[in-house]
Design an enzyme around this catalytic site. Structure first.
Site, PDB file in Angstrom:
ATOM      1  N   PHE A 177       0.825  -1.222   0.000  1.00 44.69           N
ATOM      2  CA  PHE A 177       0.000   0.000   0.000  1.00 44.69           C
ATOM      3  C   PHE A 177       0.857   1.270   0.000  1.00 44.69           C
ATOM      4  O   PHE A 177       0.508   2.266   0.615  1.00 44.69           O
ATOM      5  CB  PHE A 177      -0.966  -0.001   1.189  1.00 44.69           C
ATOM      6  CG  PHE A 177      -1.756  -1.266   1.313  1.00 44.69           C
ATOM      7  CD1 PHE A 177      -2.708  -1.617   0.361  1.00 44.69           C
ATOM      8  CD2 PHE A 177      -1.524  -2.148   2.359  1.00 44.69           C
ATOM      9  CE1 PHE A 177      -3.419  -2.800   0.457  1.00 44.69           C
ATOM     10  CE2 PHE A 177      -2.231  -3.339   2.463  1.00 44.69           C
ATOM     11  CZ  PHE A 177      -3.184  -3.665   1.504  1.00 44.69           C
ATOM     12  N   ARG A 178       2.007   1.194  -0.653  1.00 47.64           N
ATOM     13  CA  ARG A 178       2.930   2.335  -0.738  1.00 47.64           C
ATOM     14  C   ARG A 178       3.446   2.781   0.624  1.00 47.64           C
ATOM     15  O   ARG A 178       3.935   3.907   0.776  1.00 47.64           O
ATOM     16  CB  ARG A 178       2.286   3.520  -1.467  1.00 47.64           C
ATOM     17  CG  ARG A 178       1.716   3.086  -2.789  1.00 47.64           C
ATOM     18  CD  ARG A 178       1.889   4.065  -3.879  1.00 47.64           C
ATOM     19  NE  ARG A 178       1.503   3.352  -5.102  1.00 47.64           N
ATOM     20  CZ  ARG A 178       1.870   3.692  -6.305  1.00 47.64           C
ATOM     21  NH1 ARG A 178       2.642   4.700  -6.475  1.00 47.64           N
ATOM     22  NH2 ARG A 178       1.488   3.004  -7.344  1.00 47.64           N
ATOM     23  N   LEU A 179       3.321   1.933   1.614  1.00 48.49           N
ATOM     24  CA  LEU A 179       3.874   2.264   2.932  1.00 48.49           C
ATOM     25  C   LEU A 179       5.283   1.669   2.987  1.00 48.49           C
ATOM     26  O   LEU A 179       5.537   0.662   3.643  1.00 48.49           O
ATOM     27  CB  LEU A 179       2.960   1.731   4.049  1.00 48.49           C
ATOM     28  CG  LEU A 179       1.566   2.373   4.030  1.00 48.49           C
ATOM     29  CD1 LEU A 179       0.669   1.778   5.102  1.00 48.49           C
ATOM     30  CD2 LEU A 179       1.663   3.890   4.218  1.00 48.49           C
ATOM     31  N   HIS A 180       6.160   2.304   2.221  1.00 55.15           N
ATOM     32  CA  HIS A 180       7.507   1.781   2.040  1.00 55.15           C
ATOM     33  C   HIS A 180       8.329   1.932   3.310  1.00 55.15           C
ATOM     34  O   HIS A 180       8.031   2.772   4.157  1.00 55.15           O
ATOM     35  CB  HIS A 180       8.199   2.547   0.899  1.00 55.15           C
ATOM     36  CG  HIS A 180       7.319   2.739  -0.286  1.00 55.15           C
ATOM     37  ND1 HIS A 180       6.837   1.680  -1.017  1.00 55.15           N
ATOM     38  CD2 HIS A 180       6.807   3.858  -0.850  1.00 55.15           C
ATOM     39  CE1 HIS A 180       6.081   2.150  -1.998  1.00 55.15           C
ATOM     40  NE2 HIS A 180       6.037   3.462  -1.914  1.00 55.15           N
TER      41      HIS A 180
END
Ligand SMILES: Cc1cc2nc3c(=O)[nH]c(=O)nc-3n(C[C@H](O)[C@H](O)[C@H](O)COP(=O)(O)O)c2cc1C
Length: 201
Positions: A177-180
């Site tokens: 979820f683009r929570l890199h």
């Protein structure tokens, strides 16, 4: 950092960089050691191009180039450079910013002599980043160099290594979820001790 583990584990960012590059060597189709090298010119206008990272040392990164090229002159002027390496196969990147010095001693000689004869002659023949009249003119220059330097050309004085002594190294890995995940090693000057932070994605 309490929650730094797995691929981010360890205190030494150079070892993490070596480990990530070793993984990328198994998964990337080409040039896993390619870095996008950024410099600024005398007007502060940024410039970027790919080069090959040749050494990850105990406290520095090294690549090789022509000192008279645009990048060579820009680095000479600012004494600074940055780079990013990105592996699509791993979905990871490493960013580095630092102070530059030249490697024009034994290490540069050794690397130059490890290159193929054609590459060594090519390094002599190319006035990298200067306008060139034609491909034919370049090949004529290679022929001339071959006649004068023979089969054991020495390293040209205008060609050698650039060592980047980092003040900042960031490791980035793709997260759901683009929570890199991002971890940054930062210090005021090369050689000082690092502060490590997790950064917002
Ligand atoms: C994958 C790749 C690797 C490259 N490696 C180098 C290198 O190690 N050294 C170098 O001088 N140029 C290398 N080049 C060429 C540079 O990108 C660039 O064209 C050249 O160095 C001139 O850049 P400048 O005019 O900004 O100095 C590479 C290009 C690519 C695409």
């Amino acid at each position: 950092m309490a929650d730094r583990s797995g691929i981010f584990a360890g205190e030494d960012p150079f070892q993490i960089a070596r480990d990530w590059l070793a993984e990328a060597e198994k998964t990337e189709p080409n040039d896993p050691n390619a870095i996008a090298l950024a410099t600024v010119d005398a007007d502060g206008l940024p410039n970027a191009r790919m080069v090959l990272l040749k050494e990850i040392e105990a406290d520095a990164f090294v690549f090789f180039t022509n000192y008279g090229s645009a990048k060579g002159r820009e680095i000479e002027g600012s004494g600074k450079a940055a780079f990013v390496m990105h592996w699509k196969s791993l979905r990871r990147q490493i960013r580095v910013r630092g102070i530059t010095t030249r490697e024009e001693g034994a290490q540069a000689d050794e690397y130059f002599s490890s290159r193929s004869l054609k590459s060594r002659l090519g390094a002599w023949a190319s006035r990298q980043s200067e306008p060139l009249a034609s491909r034919t003119a370049l090949m004529a220059e290679v022929a001339k160099i071959t006649a004068t330097h023979g089969t054991a050309p020495k390293r040209p004085p205008f060609w050698g290594g650039i060592r980047i002594h980092p003040v900042e190294i960031e490791f980035w890995a793709d997260g759901a979820f683009r929570l890199h995940d991002r971890f940054r090693w930062k210090r005021d000057t090369p050689g000082a001790s690092w502060n490590i932070d997790r950064l917002n994605p």
